[in-house]
Design a protein around this motif. Structure first.
Motif, PDB file in Angstrom:
ATOM      1  N   GLY A 184     -59.613   6.479 -28.413  1.00 57.41           N
ATOM      2  CA  GLY A 184     -58.605   7.529 -27.825  1.00 57.41           C
ATOM      3  C   GLY A 184     -57.480   7.992 -28.626  1.00 57.41           C
ATOM      4  O   GLY A 184     -57.774   7.873 -29.873  1.00 57.41           O
ATOM      5  N   SER A 185     -56.573   8.402 -27.911  1.00 54.40           N
ATOM      6  CA  SER A 185     -55.492   9.180 -28.791  1.00 54.40           C
ATOM      7  C   SER A 185     -54.179   8.304 -28.646  1.00 54.40           C
ATOM      8  O   SER A 185     -53.146   8.835 -29.174  1.00 54.40           O
ATOM      9  CB  SER A 185     -55.004  10.615 -27.890  1.00 54.40           C
ATOM     10  N   ASN A 186     -54.252   6.985 -28.451  1.00 52.03           N
ATOM     11  CA  ASN A 186     -53.023   6.115 -28.837  1.00 52.03           C
ATOM     12  C   ASN A 186     -53.599   4.774 -29.397  1.00 52.03           C
ATOM     13  O   ASN A 186     -54.819   4.610 -29.633  1.00 52.03           O
ATOM     14  CB  ASN A 186     -52.418   5.900 -27.264  1.00 52.03           C
ATOM     15  N   LYS A 187     -52.745   3.848 -29.579  1.00 51.03           N
ATOM     16  CA  LYS A 187     -52.989   2.611 -30.223  1.00 51.03           C
ATOM     17  C   LYS A 187     -53.190   1.490 -29.139  1.00 51.03           C
ATOM     18  O   LYS A 187     -53.237   0.294 -29.607  1.00 51.03           O
ATOM     19  CB  LYS A 187     -51.787   2.369 -31.145  1.00 51.03           C
ATOM     20  N   ALA A 188     -53.487   1.971 -28.215  1.00 52.83           N
ATOM     21  CA  ALA A 188     -53.814   0.780 -26.920  1.00 52.83           C
ATOM     22  C   ALA A 188     -55.006   0.000 -27.338  1.00 52.83           C
ATOM     23  O   ALA A 188     -55.114  -1.354 -26.981  1.00 52.83           O
ATOM     24  CB  ALA A 188     -53.914   1.673 -25.674  1.00 52.83           C
ATOM     25  N   SER A 229     -54.306   5.819 -39.913  1.00 49.58           N
ATOM     26  CA  SER A 229     -54.526   5.595 -38.678  1.00 49.58           C
ATOM     27  C   SER A 229     -55.429   6.908 -38.147  1.00 49.58           C
ATOM     28  O   SER A 229     -54.970   7.894 -38.271  1.00 49.58           O
ATOM     29  CB  SER A 229     -53.580   5.540 -37.626  1.00 49.58           C
ATOM     30  N   MET A 230     -56.553   6.580 -37.524  1.00 52.30           N
ATOM     31  CA  MET A 230     -57.477   7.538 -37.010  1.00 52.30           C
ATOM     32  C   MET A 230     -57.648   7.452 -35.621  1.00 52.30           C
ATOM     33  O   MET A 230     -58.112   6.381 -35.147  1.00 52.30           O
ATOM     34  CB  MET A 230     -58.823   7.347 -37.731  1.00 52.30           C
ATOM     35  N   SER A 280     -58.886   9.832 -31.802  1.00 50.27           N
ATOM     36  CA  SER A 280     -59.832  10.810 -31.322  1.00 50.27           C
ATOM     37  C   SER A 280     -59.504  12.055 -31.756  1.00 50.27           C
ATOM     38  O   SER A 280     -60.511  12.880 -31.730  1.00 50.27           O
ATOM     39  CB  SER A 280     -60.221  10.482 -30.091  1.00 50.27           C
ATOM     40  N   ASP A 281     -58.308  12.278 -32.041  1.00 49.64           N
ATOM     41  CA  ASP A 281     -57.996  13.517 -32.079  1.00 49.64           C
ATOM     42  C   ASP A 281     -57.140  14.014 -33.343  1.00 49.64           C
ATOM     43  O   ASP A 281     -56.818  15.339 -33.761  1.00 49.64           O
ATOM     44  CB  ASP A 281     -57.320  14.363 -30.961  1.00 49.64           C
ATOM     45  N   ARG A 282     -56.938  12.965 -34.078  1.00 50.21           N
ATOM     46  CA  ARG A 282     -55.998  13.173 -35.406  1.00 50.21           C
ATOM     47  C   ARG A 282     -56.134  12.028 -36.405  1.00 50.21           C
ATOM     48  O   ARG A 282     -56.682  11.104 -35.906  1.00 50.21           O
ATOM     49  CB  ARG A 282     -54.687  13.563 -34.961  1.00 50.21           C
ATOM     50  N   ILE A 283     -55.536  12.424 -37.606  1.00 47.61           N
ATOM     51  CA  ILE A 283     -55.342  11.444 -38.534  1.00 47.61           C
ATOM     52  C   ILE A 283     -53.888  11.342 -38.702  1.00 47.61           C
ATOM     53  O   ILE A 283     -53.282  12.120 -39.092  1.00 47.61           O
ATOM     54  CB  ILE A 283     -56.185  11.231 -39.711  1.00 47.61           C
ATOM     55  N   GLU A 284     -53.149   9.799 -38.974  1.00 39.43           N
ATOM     56  CA  GLU A 284     -51.807   9.830 -39.135  1.00 39.43           C
ATOM     57  C   GLU A 284     -51.494   9.171 -40.528  1.00 39.43           C
ATOM     58  O   GLU A 284     -52.011   8.095 -40.788  1.00 39.43           O
ATOM     59  CB  GLU A 284     -50.989   9.250 -38.070  1.00 39.43           C
ATOM     60  N   ILE A 285     -50.910   9.901 -41.414  1.00 40.22           N
ATOM     61  CA  ILE A 285     -50.762   8.914 -42.757  1.00 40.22           C
ATOM     62  C   ILE A 285     -49.554   8.668 -42.661  1.00 40.22           C
ATOM     63  O   ILE A 285     -48.455   9.419 -42.824  1.00 40.22           O
ATOM     64  CB  ILE A 285     -51.250   9.824 -43.889  1.00 40.22           C
ATOM     65  N   LEU A 286     -48.930   7.326 -42.711  1.00 44.49           N
ATOM     66  CA  LEU A 286     -47.459   6.874 -42.718  1.00 44.49           C
ATOM     67  C   LEU A 286     -47.090   6.078 -44.090  1.00 44.49           C
ATOM     68  O   LEU A 286     -47.896   5.457 -44.609  1.00 44.49           O
ATOM     69  CB  LEU A 286     -47.515   5.933 -41.439  1.00 44.49           C
TER      70      LEU A 286
END
Length: 242
Positions: free
Chosen positions: A5-9, A80-81, A83-89
């Motif tokens: 999904g689209s969150n970290k749940a 973090s990958m 369902s709709d994006r990649i986040e690079i922190l």
């Protein structure tokens, strides 16, 4: 980290590329993200047009920036990958003295000078400062979230590629589901091949299943395109299509 999904749940996968040479870890990360990058090809035009889930050059620039500019005294960067994006922190925010305007203009001021020198000598980065402007040109300044203690780059997936890949997955799942028949459905299919004129009641008596079970099997076999009814309910017959 890979999430459902689209969150970290809900975490679907965790991969740790640490505890080793940073250059080797970077290569492993890049190869993994190249493998994850779905491609949809339009072969109706010449030359064919390939559209990717995300711009791998922009993702690569974001990862390099995260490694070189991260405050390693806090902790390692995180990718973090969803369902709709990649986040690079990366941690630490902007280097001391750097403004957001300078950041978006691509003015280079590495937090880790030694790391930058190593990456430069390996040909992995350049001192041209084109990395951030490249991402901004493709995804806009809104791709970056800049706070005092971190910088997060968000690369959204191409919607068309997402839709087409999801349809393909659904079609493949349906194909697999349709290919797998229950034992009762296999018995009904064989009964039709032997006596296509039999009613559900007659089939049930011959193969040892209830009439209701046979009727359910007939309904599903028809839905998935394995059989077809010719004629009316009383005088018709079943034929096996495939």
């Amino acid at each position: 980290m890979k999430f459902h999904g689209s969150n970290k749940a809900s975490i679907s996968e965790t991969s740790n590329f640490g505890y080793g040479c940073l250059l080797t870890s970077y290569t492993k990360i890049k190869n993994r993200l190249i493998a994850e990058n779905i491609c949809i090809s339009d072969t109706t035009v010449r030359p064919r047009v390939d559209t990717y889930l995300y711009d791998i050059d922009c993702v690569n620039e974001a990862i390099l920036n995260a490694l070189v500019h991260n405050d390693w005294t806090i902790t390692e960067p995180q990718i973090s990958m969803f369902s709709d994006r990649i986040e690079i922190l990366s941690h630490g925010g902007l280097p001391n003295g750097m403004t957001k305007k300078q950041f978006f203009e691509g003015i280079s001021k590495p937090r880790n000078v030694t790391l930058m020198r190593i990456f430069l000598s390996m040909g992995l980065v350049e001192h041209t400062g084109h990395g951030i402007p490249t991402i901004v040109e493709r995804y806009g300044e809104e791709a970056f979230e800049i706070e005092n203690n971190y910088i997060k780059c968000t690369i959204h997936f191409d919607k068309e590629v997402m839709e087409k890949s999801n349809k393909t997955i659904v079609q493949e799942l349906n194909t697999v589901q349709h290919a797998l028949l229950k034992p009762s459905e296999e018995k009904v299919l064989k009964a039709i091949l032997t006596n296509p004129d039999d009613s559900a009641l007659k089939m049930s008596e011959k193969i040892g299943l209830s009439q209701r079970t046979v009727e359910r099997a007939l309904t599903r076999l028809k839905q998935i395109g394995r059989i077809e009814r010719i004629g009316n309910k009383k005088d018709g017959r079943w034929i096996v299509i495939k």
